[in-house]
Design a protein around this motif. Structure first.
Motif, PDB file in Angstrom:
ATOM      1  N   VAL A  28       0.815  -1.029   0.048  1.00 50.49           N
ATOM      2  CA  VAL A  28       0.181  -0.103  -0.233  1.00 50.49           C
ATOM      3  C   VAL A  28       1.013   1.081  -0.160  1.00 50.49           C
ATOM      4  O   VAL A  28       0.699   2.176  -0.615  1.00 50.49           O
ATOM      5  CB  VAL A  28      -0.978  -0.025   1.197  1.00 50.49           C
ATOM      6  CG1 VAL A  28      -1.700   1.435   1.318  1.00 50.49           C
ATOM      7  CG2 VAL A  28      -1.905  -1.191   1.213  1.00 50.49           C
ATOM      8  N   TRP A  29       1.858   1.097   0.836  1.00 50.29           N
ATOM      9  CA  TRP A  29       2.760   2.331   1.093  1.00 50.29           C
ATOM     10  C   TRP A  29       3.374   2.638  -0.443  1.00 50.29           C
ATOM     11  O   TRP A  29       3.448   3.550  -0.815  1.00 50.29           O
ATOM     12  CB  TRP A  29       3.730   2.162   2.048  1.00 50.29           C
ATOM     13  CG  TRP A  29       4.974   3.195   2.030  1.00 50.29           C
ATOM     14  CD1 TRP A  29       4.852   4.577   2.787  1.00 50.29           C
ATOM     15  CD2 TRP A  29       6.315   2.997   1.455  1.00 50.29           C
ATOM     16  NE1 TRP A  29       6.146   4.952   2.483  1.00 50.29           N
ATOM     17  CE2 TRP A  29       7.003   4.058   1.817  1.00 50.29           C
ATOM     18  CE3 TRP A  29       6.892   2.106   0.930  1.00 50.29           C
ATOM     19  CZ2 TRP A  29       8.383   4.589   1.294  1.00 50.29           C
ATOM     20  CZ3 TRP A  29       8.245   2.004   0.332  1.00 50.29           C
ATOM     21  CH2 TRP A  29       9.069   3.302   0.723  1.00 50.29           C
ATOM     22  N   GLY A  30       4.034   1.504  -1.113  1.00 52.93           N
ATOM     23  CA  GLY A  30       4.597   1.653  -2.503  1.00 52.93           C
ATOM     24  C   GLY A  30       3.650   2.226  -3.196  1.00 52.93           C
ATOM     25  O   GLY A  30       4.102   3.075  -4.181  1.00 52.93           O
ATOM     26  N   THR A  36       0.609   8.726  -6.550  1.00 55.35           N
ATOM     27  CA  THR A  36       0.073   9.958  -6.346  1.00 55.35           C
ATOM     28  C   THR A  36       1.322  10.798  -5.675  1.00 55.35           C
ATOM     29  O   THR A  36       2.160  10.328  -5.088  1.00 55.35           O
ATOM     30  CB  THR A  36      -1.031   9.827  -5.257  1.00 55.35           C
ATOM     31  OG1 THR A  36      -1.539  11.305  -4.796  1.00 55.35           O
ATOM     32  CG2 THR A  36      -0.625   9.203  -3.903  1.00 55.35           C
ATOM     33  N   ASP A  37       1.044  12.300  -5.691  1.00 57.59           N
ATOM     34  CA  ASP A  37       1.979  13.087  -5.118  1.00 57.59           C
ATOM     35  C   ASP A  37       1.736  13.214  -3.573  1.00 57.59           C
ATOM     36  O   ASP A  37       2.379  14.221  -2.961  1.00 57.59           O
ATOM     37  CB  ASP A  37       2.020  14.253  -5.942  1.00 57.59           C
ATOM     38  CG  ASP A  37       2.829  14.064  -7.080  1.00 57.59           C
ATOM     39  OD1 ASP A  37       3.683  13.087  -7.483  1.00 57.59           O
ATOM     40  OD2 ASP A  37       2.593  14.816  -8.207  1.00 57.59           O
ATOM     41  N   ARG A  38       0.449  13.010  -3.253  1.00 60.57           N
ATOM     42  CA  ARG A  38       0.054  13.434  -1.862  1.00 60.57           C
ATOM     43  C   ARG A  38       0.751  12.544  -1.063  1.00 60.57           C
ATOM     44  O   ARG A  38       0.907  11.383  -1.039  1.00 60.57           O
ATOM     45  CB  ARG A  38      -1.564  13.100  -1.731  1.00 60.57           C
ATOM     46  CG  ARG A  38      -2.205  14.327  -2.317  1.00 60.57           C
ATOM     47  CD  ARG A  38      -3.764  13.869  -2.588  1.00 60.57           C
ATOM     48  NE  ARG A  38      -4.010  13.518  -1.385  1.00 60.57           N
ATOM     49  CZ  ARG A  38      -5.188  12.748  -0.781  1.00 60.57           C
ATOM     50  NH1 ARG A  38      -5.987  12.302  -1.774  1.00 60.57           N
ATOM     51  NH2 ARG A  38      -5.767  12.881   0.407  1.00 60.57           N
ATOM     52  N   THR A 101       8.910   9.010   5.488  1.00 63.02           N
ATOM     53  CA  THR A 101       9.108   8.913   4.119  1.00 63.02           C
ATOM     54  C   THR A 101       8.090   9.890   3.299  1.00 63.02           C
ATOM     55  O   THR A 101       7.290  10.745   4.305  1.00 63.02           O
ATOM     56  CB  THR A 101       8.476   7.534   3.569  1.00 63.02           C
ATOM     57  OG1 THR A 101       7.296   7.151   3.955  1.00 63.02           O
ATOM     58  CG2 THR A 101       9.561   6.394   4.412  1.00 63.02           C
ATOM     59  N   GLY A 102       7.883   9.771   2.145  1.00 60.48           N
ATOM     60  CA  GLY A 102       7.026  10.792   1.426  1.00 60.48           C
ATOM     61  C   GLY A 102       5.704  10.225   1.376  1.00 60.48           C
ATOM     62  O   GLY A 102       4.793  10.999   0.758  1.00 60.48           O
ATOM     63  N   ALA A 103       5.463   9.158   2.030  1.00 63.28           N
ATOM     64  CA  ALA A 103       3.866   8.775   1.989  1.00 63.28           C
ATOM     65  C   ALA A 103       3.749   8.111   3.322  1.00 63.28           C
ATOM     66  O   ALA A 103       4.456   7.003   3.683  1.00 63.28           O
ATOM     67  CB  ALA A 103       3.525   7.563   0.983  1.00 63.28           C
ATOM     68  N   TRP A 104       2.854   8.520   4.010  1.00 64.25           N
ATOM     69  CA  TRP A 104       2.808   8.117   5.453  1.00 64.25           C
ATOM     70  C   TRP A 104       1.338   7.754   5.728  1.00 64.25           C
ATOM     71  O   TRP A 104       0.438   8.273   5.383  1.00 64.25           O
ATOM     72  CB  TRP A 104       3.415   8.983   6.720  1.00 64.25           C
ATOM     73  CG  TRP A 104       2.460  10.328   6.580  1.00 64.25           C
ATOM     74  CD1 TRP A 104       1.610  10.912   5.999  1.00 64.25           C
ATOM     75  CD2 TRP A 104       2.413  10.907   8.238  1.00 64.25           C
ATOM     76  NE1 TRP A 104       1.152  12.203   6.503  1.00 64.25           N
ATOM     77  CE2 TRP A 104       1.760  12.164   7.811  1.00 64.25           C
ATOM     78  CE3 TRP A 104       2.931  10.846   9.383  1.00 64.25           C
ATOM     79  CZ2 TRP A 104       1.314  12.943   8.880  1.00 64.25           C
ATOM     80  CZ3 TRP A 104       2.901  11.807  10.337  1.00 64.25           C
ATOM     81  CH2 TRP A 104       1.948  12.808  10.147  1.00 64.25           C
TER      82      TRP A 104
END
Length: 204
Positions: A28-30, A36-38, A101-104
């Motif tokens: 899911v994280w990857g 998406t950039d969010r 990271t860039g997605a949390w």
């Protein structure tokens, strides 16, 4: 002690369960980071990811011969309690690590609250209804909260809708702690339906 622990970990298939759990989080994280950039992962998706990460815990909550744990040779309640606590703690690691990271998956407090609440529900389900139907309790509760989340209001409704409350909700946090403690205690002194040895051959 180490030999017993090694045998226990193998008999409960814990390495595989943890691998599947981490794999679900990474997937899911990857995927979120790729498409998406969010940075903030969708709240509903984050909640379902917590549930996916905890789902592999369920099959590990019964051994190949469940009746063996009814014996008095070992003090099983503390061991069963530690089993649930350790799995929840290890499951939280990759979820919390996403914060760097860039997605949390959201604020650490929210992640830990949802892990605690869903772990408690899983343990309660196993203790009260048996391992085969234990998944229904956390899944149904999580889906209902996602679908009916718009009905949530400050006050007592923060308790039943705890999984979608903001990080600062004390009611939601207390409810999650109560569920976690109740689940661990109930599973430690498990009295619900058990898996008969003859049924294990057909898988859980």
């Amino acid at each position: 002690m180490m030999r017993w622990l090694t045998l226990y970990v193998r008999s409960r298939r814990l390495p595989l369960a943890l691998l599947v759990s981490v794999g679900a989080v990474v997937l899911v994280w990857g995927g979120w980071g790729l498409f998406t950039d969010r940075r903030d992962i969708n709240e509903s998706l984050a909640l379902m990811t917590v549930l996916l990460a905890l789902a592999p815990l369920i099959p590990t909550m019964a051994g190949d011969d469940d009746s063996l744990e009814s014996g008095a040779a070992l003090n099983w309640p503390p061991r069963r309690a530690l089993h649930v606590i350790a799995f929840a703690a290890l499951t939280s690691v990759p979820l919390l690590a996403s914060a760097a990271t860039g997605a949390w998956f959201g604020p650490p407090g929210t992640v830990l609250r949802n892990v605690a609440a869903l772990t408690g529900l899983i343990a309660l389900g196993v203790a009260l209804f048996g391992i085969r139907v234990s998944w229904q309790l956390p899944l149904c509760w999580a889906v209902l909260q996602i679908l009916l989340g718009g009905l949530s209001e400050p006050g007592w409704k923060e308790a039943p809708f705890l999984l979608i409350q903001p990080a600062g909700s004390e009611t939601a946090a207390v409810t999650a702690i109560v569920l976690f403690v109740a689940g661990v205690v109930a599973y430690a002194w498990r009295v619900g339906p058990r898996v008969a040895p003859a049924e294990v051959a057909f898988g859980q």
